[in-house]
Scaffold this motif. Structure first.
Motif, mmCIF file in Angstrom:
data_model
loop_
_atom_site.group_PDB
_atom_site.id
_atom_site.type_symbol
_atom_site.label_atom_id
_atom_site.label_comp_id
_atom_site.label_asym_id
_atom_site.label_seq_id
_atom_site.Cartn_x
_atom_site.Cartn_y
_atom_site.Cartn_z
ATOM 1 N N UNK A 174 74.198 48.223 36.443
ATOM 2 C CA UNK A 174 73.157 48.847 35.354
ATOM 3 C C UNK A 174 73.752 49.130 34.096
ATOM 4 N N UNK A 175 73.221 49.025 32.952
ATOM 5 C CA UNK A 175 73.595 49.358 31.663
ATOM 6 C C UNK A 175 72.935 50.574 31.194
ATOM 7 N N UNK A 176 73.567 51.517 30.560
ATOM 8 C CA UNK A 176 73.078 52.779 30.127
ATOM 9 C C UNK A 176 73.531 52.743 28.501
ATOM 10 N N UNK A 177 72.512 52.770 27.551
ATOM 11 C CA UNK A 177 72.908 52.812 26.122
ATOM 12 C C UNK A 177 73.873 51.707 25.837
ATOM 13 N N UNK A 178 73.659 50.657 26.274
ATOM 14 C CA UNK A 178 74.780 49.518 25.901
ATOM 15 C C UNK A 178 74.254 48.584 24.615
ATOM 16 N N UNK A 179 75.288 48.535 23.803
ATOM 17 C CA UNK A 179 75.283 47.674 22.599
ATOM 18 C C UNK A 179 76.001 46.500 22.661
ATOM 19 N N UNK A 180 75.484 45.269 22.765
ATOM 20 C CA UNK A 180 76.452 43.943 22.758
ATOM 21 C C UNK A 180 76.930 43.840 21.281
ATOM 22 N N UNK A 181 78.114 43.502 21.326
ATOM 23 C CA UNK A 181 78.604 43.151 19.679
ATOM 24 C C UNK A 181 79.552 41.789 19.675
ATOM 25 N N UNK A 182 79.124 41.042 18.820
ATOM 26 C CA UNK A 182 78.573 41.431 17.449
ATOM 27 C C UNK A 182 77.352 41.483 17.582
ATOM 28 N N UNK A 183 76.327 42.120 16.804
ATOM 29 C CA UNK A 183 74.807 41.989 16.626
ATOM 30 C C UNK A 183 74.669 40.591 16.408
ATOM 31 N N UNK A 184 73.433 39.756 16.649
ATOM 32 C CA UNK A 184 73.165 38.518 16.263
ATOM 33 C C UNK A 184 73.239 38.311 14.563
ATOM 34 N N UNK A 185 73.637 37.206 14.075
ATOM 35 C CA UNK A 185 73.663 36.917 12.697
ATOM 36 C C UNK A 185 72.454 37.115 12.093
ATOM 37 N N UNK A 186 72.076 37.957 10.829
ATOM 38 C CA UNK A 186 70.926 38.053 10.432
ATOM 39 C C UNK A 186 69.923 38.842 10.931
ATOM 40 N N UNK A 187 70.459 39.358 12.211
ATOM 41 C CA UNK A 187 69.415 40.099 13.313
ATOM 42 C C UNK A 187 68.394 39.295 13.770
ATOM 43 N N UNK A 188 68.944 37.794 14.044
ATOM 44 C CA UNK A 188 68.108 37.117 14.653
ATOM 45 C C UNK A 188 68.603 36.135 15.872
ATOM 46 N N UNK A 189 68.200 36.286 17.159
ATOM 47 C CA UNK A 189 68.898 35.773 18.181
ATOM 48 C C UNK A 189 68.992 34.279 18.099
ATOM 49 N N UNK A 190 70.114 33.654 18.613
ATOM 50 C CA UNK A 190 70.289 32.308 18.599
ATOM 51 C C UNK A 190 69.061 31.638 19.279
ATOM 52 N N UNK A 236 75.450 46.975 10.851
ATOM 53 C CA UNK A 236 76.248 47.414 10.273
ATOM 54 C C UNK A 236 77.229 48.431 11.622
ATOM 55 N N UNK A 237 78.224 48.900 11.501
ATOM 56 C CA UNK A 237 78.713 49.556 12.600
ATOM 57 C C UNK A 237 78.144 50.991 12.774
ATOM 58 N N UNK A 238 77.732 51.532 13.769
ATOM 59 C CA UNK A 238 77.455 52.887 14.107
ATOM 60 C C UNK A 238 77.625 52.968 15.506
ATOM 61 N N UNK A 239 77.464 54.280 15.597
ATOM 62 C CA UNK A 239 77.777 54.900 17.247
ATOM 63 C C UNK A 239 76.353 54.538 17.913
ATOM 64 N N UNK A 240 76.555 53.898 19.189
ATOM 65 C CA UNK A 240 75.319 53.851 19.923
ATOM 66 C C UNK A 240 75.204 55.374 20.685
ATOM 67 N N UNK A 241 74.041 55.421 21.252
ATOM 68 C CA UNK A 241 73.938 56.735 21.820
ATOM 69 C C UNK A 241 74.448 56.949 23.238
#
Length: 405
Positions: free
Chosen positions: A165-181, A373-378
């Motif tokens: 399971x994942x808890x508060x997971x952020x995949x990096x990098x985020x997709x370009x322009x906020x748009x998934x492939x 932009x870089x930021x801490x995930x929860x």
């Protein structure tokens, strides 16, 4: 980034086989075959093709165990070419790793990429990666539900059957322009994959190489029907891709004579039906460029308007020089005519082939795109054992519904 997506995308795909040339007895080394594939991809752009797609294999006689590495290298040496896969194994790859690897490729290529997901055609690959082939379809469904979520949500909680399971997971990098492939779901025979593609509003790619047209008609017809069922639009607005095969010479008999030894000894279909029977039963076309034009211009009559046509050109031990000559035929004589043929009387509601630029426009209109932009995930990317590890999937979870908390 292309400013306008073309109505149709034409390109090539490779299965990355390392096969002895039956006419010379030469078997290329892995290094030779890898370098040749890069040259083939670069030449595809030079002759005006739109897409180069690479398969994923983890066993001899194939070399492409790391598609993203190869495709990033190709993207760095091209300017317009879309790099893709054919296919990425959604069953045996960790969806978290897929999310991060292909988002990275998206950034490095400037958005000139997409990917095709599939289960592959090599049964032993499952235990090599700790998976059970009997769970192939459930793995496809659950893994893609997670992948889809990882690209669209900055912070993900996840509980499923097949992974931690994942808890508060952020995949990096985020997709370009906020748009998934953009994702194509590839299938040779499985209606559940057509259903999955329709559910998410993704593309459906029919291999269209080994089976008669009627078989793929049924799969594509199901996909279009379910596309409409899930509220994405009329059936003709669904995003369809097709595979194909050709071998050409100026004179059709020369093409037959030149290709026959490669066909007869090919690991995939050699020592089976005759080349004449196979070309009659499948889209394989061996002849003049005009014969290839005539055959593939007729695909629209069989499958309806579609968005992507890829050709297999570099298999069965064909030497690099021959493959490059085939691309000259394809890009110089065949594709320009097919572009015009497919544009004729194309209904206005049939969408263009998807590109990163078109997806950004659809998401933001004329507004600015989102830049992560870089930021801490929860949750500091915590993970832990899933309480559902051995439990049956909850009702409604077939395509991800109920699989998150």
């Amino acid at each position: 980034m292309n400013e306008k997506s073309p109505q149709m995308q034409f390109g090539i795909f490779t299965v990355s086989d390392i096969t002895q040339d039956p006419t010379t007895g030469h078997t290329p080394s892995e290094a030779e075959r890898i370098r040749a594939t890069v040259e083939i991809a670069k030449h595809a752009e030079e002759v005006g093709l739109d897409v180069f797609a690479l398969g994923e294999h983890h066993n001899p006689p194939f070399w492409s165990s790391s598609p993203t590495t190869t495709l990033a290298y190709i993207a760095a040496q091209t300017e317009r070419l879309i790099v893709s896969t054919s296919t990425t194994l959604i069953t045996t790859n960790d969806p978290v790793k897929i999310a991060e690897d292909y988002a990275m490729l998206q950034h490095l290529s400037g958005g000139r990429m997409d990917l095709m997901l599939g289960r592959g055609n090599t049964g032993p690959v499952y235990p090599w990666f700790g998976k059970d082939i009997r769970q192939g379809l459930p793995l496809s469904i659950e893994n893609y539900a997670l992948l889809h979520k990882l690209w669209r949500e900055d912070v993900v909680d996840w509980e499923g059957k097949f992974r931690t399971s994942l808890q508060g997971f952020t995949a990096t990098p985020r997709p370009l322009d906020g748009v998934a492939p953009f994702v194509w779901h590839g299938s040779i025979r499985t209606p559940e994959i057509a259903e999955q593609a329709a559910y998410y509003g993704d593309g459906f790619f029919a291999n269209n190489i080994f089976w008669p047209a009627e078989h793929y008609q049924r799969l594509i017809g199901l996909y279009r029907q379910r596309w409409e069922h899930y509220g994405h639009g009329a059936p003709e607005t669904a995003i369809v891709g097709l595979g194909g095969q050709a071998f050409m010479a100026k004179n059709s008999q020369d093409a037959v004579n030149q290709f026959r030894p490669y066909f007869d000894n090919a690991p995939v279909y050699g020592h089976g039906p005759s080349m004449e029977d196979f070309t009659e039963m499948t889209p394989l076309t061996v002849g003049s460029p005009q014969q290839v034009i005539d055959r593939y211009a007729g695909m629209r009559d069989i499958f309806g308007d579609y968005q992507r046509q890829l050709f297999l050109m570099d298999h069965a031990g064909l030497p690099l020089k021959t493959v490059l000559e085939q691309l000259d035929f394809l890009g110089g004589e065949v594709v320009p005519v097919l572009r015009k043929e497919f544009a004729k009387d194309r209904p206005e509601n049939v969408p263009d082939a998807p590109t990163h630029a078109s997806l950004v426009r659809a998401a933001y209109g004329d507004g600015p795109s989102r830049q992560a932009t870089p930021r801490a995930n929860r949750g500091d990317n915590l993970s832990g054992p899933s309480p559902y590890q051995d439990a049956p999937a909850p009702a409604g979870a077939a395509f991800g519904v109920g699989a998150t908390r």
